[in-house]
Design a protein around this motif. Structure first.
Motif, PDB file in Angstrom:
ATOM      1  N   VAL A 149       0.837  -1.201   0.000  1.00  0.00           N
ATOM      2  CA  VAL A 149       0.000   0.000   0.000  1.00  0.00           C
ATOM      3  C   VAL A 149       0.870   1.248   0.000  1.00  0.00           C
ATOM      4  O   VAL A 149       0.590   2.228  -0.710  1.00  0.00           O
ATOM      5  N   GLU A 150       1.948   1.221   0.779  1.00  0.00           N
ATOM      6  CA  GLU A 150       2.852   2.377   0.826  1.00  0.00           C
ATOM      7  C   GLU A 150       3.459   2.642  -0.542  1.00  0.00           C
ATOM      8  O   GLU A 150       3.569   3.783  -0.982  1.00  0.00           O
ATOM      9  N   ARG A 151       3.808   1.582  -1.225  1.00  0.00           N
ATOM     10  CA  ARG A 151       4.411   1.739  -2.549  1.00  0.00           C
ATOM     11  C   ARG A 151       3.399   2.298  -3.544  1.00  0.00           C
ATOM     12  O   ARG A 151       3.718   3.175  -4.359  1.00  0.00           O
ATOM     13  N   ILE A 152       2.181   1.786  -3.498  1.00  0.00           N
ATOM     14  CA  ILE A 152       1.130   2.282  -4.385  1.00  0.00           C
ATOM     15  C   ILE A 152       0.867   3.758  -4.109  1.00  0.00           C
ATOM     16  O   ILE A 152       0.772   4.574  -5.033  1.00  0.00           O
ATOM     17  N   ASN A 153       0.761   4.123  -2.822  1.00  0.00           N
ATOM     18  CA  ASN A 153       0.507   5.522  -2.466  1.00  0.00           C
ATOM     19  C   ASN A 153       1.639   6.430  -2.917  1.00  0.00           C
ATOM     20  O   ASN A 153       1.412   7.564  -3.358  1.00  0.00           O
ATOM     21  N   SER A 154       2.869   5.937  -2.811  1.00  0.00           N
ATOM     22  CA  SER A 154       4.017   6.732  -3.262  1.00  0.00           C
ATOM     23  C   SER A 154       3.937   6.989  -4.760  1.00  0.00           C
ATOM     24  O   SER A 154       4.200   8.096  -5.237  1.00  0.00           O
ATOM     25  N   ASP A 155       3.551   5.969  -5.513  1.00  0.00           N
ATOM     26  CA  ASP A 155       3.430   6.101  -6.967  1.00  0.00           C
ATOM     27  C   ASP A 155       2.294   7.053  -7.330  1.00  0.00           C
ATOM     28  O   ASP A 155       2.441   7.916  -8.204  1.00  0.00           O
ATOM     29  N   VAL A 156       1.156   6.915  -6.648  1.00  0.00           N
ATOM     30  CA  VAL A 156       0.006   7.792  -6.900  1.00  0.00           C
ATOM     31  C   VAL A 156       0.357   9.233  -6.541  1.00  0.00           C
ATOM     32  O   VAL A 156      -0.022  10.175  -7.249  1.00  0.00           O
ATOM     33  N   ALA A 157       1.083   9.421  -5.439  1.00  0.00           N
ATOM     34  CA  ALA A 157       1.470  10.774  -5.016  1.00  0.00           C
ATOM     35  C   ALA A 157       2.315  11.458  -6.089  1.00  0.00           C
ATOM     36  O   ALA A 157       2.103  12.635  -6.405  1.00  0.00           O
ATOM     37  N   GLU A 159       2.281  10.847  -9.266  1.00  0.00           N
ATOM     38  CA  GLU A 159       1.432  11.145 -10.423  1.00  0.00           C
ATOM     39  C   GLU A 159       0.495  12.313 -10.133  1.00  0.00           C
ATOM     40  O   GLU A 159       0.200  13.124 -11.017  1.00  0.00           O
ATOM     41  N   LEU A 160       0.023  12.410  -8.884  1.00  0.00           N
ATOM     42  CA  LEU A 160      -0.826  13.544  -8.498  1.00  0.00           C
ATOM     43  C   LEU A 160      -0.089  14.860  -8.726  1.00  0.00           C
ATOM     44  O   LEU A 160      -0.640  15.798  -9.308  1.00  0.00           O
ATOM     45  N   LEU A 161       1.146  14.934  -8.255  1.00  0.00           N
ATOM     46  CA  LEU A 161       1.926  16.163  -8.437  1.00  0.00           C
ATOM     47  C   LEU A 161       2.118  16.477  -9.907  1.00  0.00           C
ATOM     48  O   LEU A 161       1.999  17.628 -10.331  1.00  0.00           O
ATOM     49  N   SER A 162       2.426  15.454 -10.693  1.00  0.00           N
ATOM     50  CA  SER A 162       2.634  15.656 -12.122  1.00  0.00           C
ATOM     51  C   SER A 162       1.384  16.213 -12.791  1.00  0.00           C
ATOM     52  O   SER A 162       1.463  17.139 -13.614  1.00  0.00           O
ATOM     53  N   LEU A 280       1.359  17.676   0.709  1.00  0.00           N
ATOM     54  CA  LEU A 280       0.105  17.950  -0.003  1.00  0.00           C
ATOM     55  C   LEU A 280      -0.495  16.659  -0.557  1.00  0.00           C
ATOM     56  O   LEU A 280      -1.684  16.387  -0.380  1.00  0.00           O
ATOM     57  N   THR A 281       0.331  15.851  -1.249  1.00  0.00           N
ATOM     58  CA  THR A 281      -0.193  14.625  -1.843  1.00  0.00           C
ATOM     59  C   THR A 281      -0.585  13.611  -0.775  1.00  0.00           C
ATOM     60  O   THR A 281      -1.531  12.842  -0.963  1.00  0.00           O
ATOM     61  N   GLN A 282       0.129  13.594   0.346  1.00  0.00           N
ATOM     62  CA  GLN A 282      -0.260  12.711   1.447  1.00  0.00           C
ATOM     63  C   GLN A 282      -1.660  13.066   1.947  1.00  0.00           C
ATOM     64  O   GLN A 282      -2.488  12.180   2.191  1.00  0.00           O
ATOM     65  N   LEU A 283      -1.921  14.356   2.068  1.00  0.00           N
ATOM     66  CA  LEU A 283      -3.234  14.806   2.531  1.00  0.00           C
ATOM     67  C   LEU A 283      -4.309  14.531   1.488  1.00  0.00           C
ATOM     68  O   LEU A 283      -5.438  14.139   1.830  1.00  0.00           O
TER      69      LEU A 283
END
Length: 308
Positions: A149-157, A159-162, A280-283
């Protein structure tokens, strides 16, 4: 799924397909990769317990991490093409490209690859142990799920910034408002205001801190690229704009804050909260802004009371 390549083994084929210079939609890219790898019908149709095709899942991970190190780029939503970094990788590694090779290209602020010394389990538990990049036997099943889950969230974060950085600055200001309202600010009815862009040098948004609107939060939102930090003068300008309006405010950016900006915010009498791109992406993930829940995992255990 005998013989089905791991996500790491799909890295080279993804770049090979894109090496012609074409810009391909992700579904066409996946199709061409499976064709290049000569996957059998059973390999193409093999599914995870969630119902998602395993091959598509692994190719998507390969695409995601190539994009993360700028070996491929996304000129528009769902469209990918190779970059000079990608061409260099193909020349440097003509047969296979490993995650270790990609990690060497990781950006300094990519906390997942910088922090992790070795690779844990990745996209699914169906990868044969011999094909895993590291031994995860030291982890219990719950730890393995949390690592995944941590890895998925890191990847999504990332992409969110991008995606935020690719949009106009005004869009970012509305993202900030949506996030604060989701966090419970804005009173009972979620009342927030985005000011006109002519005020961009000072205050970009105002939101109620309580249900009656007796206290307000003033916001400055800067949509910057990852290499463009917010420096002390910009925070000073924000503090100046707050004079006579509030004793503090919230400064949010998609990039980072310089050490001088952080020090100033800590020392100034006004209470200034700084939120960088990582926070920001964590939130956003925590409060469901710009993301959706793809799958929920149910973990069970024996009910000792039932058998008592």
């Amino acid at each position: 799924m005998t013989g089905l390549p791991t996500w790491e083994q799909f890295i080279h084929p993804v770049l090979a397909v894109l090496s012609t210079g074409e810009t391909l939609p992700v579904h066409e890219l996946r199709h061409k990769v499976t064709t290049l790898c000569a996957l059998s019908d059973s390999q193409k149709t093999a599914k995870l317990s969630s119902g998602q095709p395993v091959a598509e899942n692994r190719i998507t991970w390969a695409v995601s991490y190539l994009n993360r190190v700028d070996a491929i780029e996304r000129p528009s939503r769902g469209q990918y093409r190779i970059t000079e970094i990608g061409h260099t990788l193909l020349k440097q590694y003509p047969v296979a490209i490993t995650e270790k090779d990609l990690r060497a290209l990781a950006k300094p602020d990519d906390n997942w690859w910088v922090r992790k010394g070795a690779t844990e389990i990745i996209e699914d538990t169906a990868v044969p142990k011999a094909n895993r990049l590291s031994d995860c036997t030291a982890l219990d099943p719950i730890e393995m799920i949390e690592e995944g889950v941590e890895r998925i969230n890191s990847d999504v974060a990332a992409e969110l910034l991008s995606m935020i950085q690719s949009r106009e600055p005004a869009f970012f200001e509305y993202v900030v408002m949506d996030l604060l309202i989701a966090m419970g600010y804005g009173g009972t009815h979620g009342k927030g205001t985005v000011t006109r862009l002519t005020n961009d040098g000072g205050i970009d948004g105002i939101i109620d801190q309580d249900a009656l609107g007796l206290s307000k939060i003033y916001i400055q939102a800067k949509r910057y690229g990852s290499t463009n930090s917010v420096h002390r003068p910009e925070v000073q300008s924000f503090v100046g704009a707050l004079s006579g309006k509030a004793d503090g405010g919230l400064f949010i950016t998609t990039s980072s804050f310089s050490s001088g900006a952080v020090q100033y915010a800590q020392e100034v009498p006004s209470r200034i909260i700084l939120i960088d791109g990582k926070r920001l992406t964590q939130l956003m993930i925590a409060y469901g802004i710009g993301v959706e829940t793809k799958e929920t995992v149910k973990v069970v255990r024996i009910d000792e009371d039932y058998f008592a």
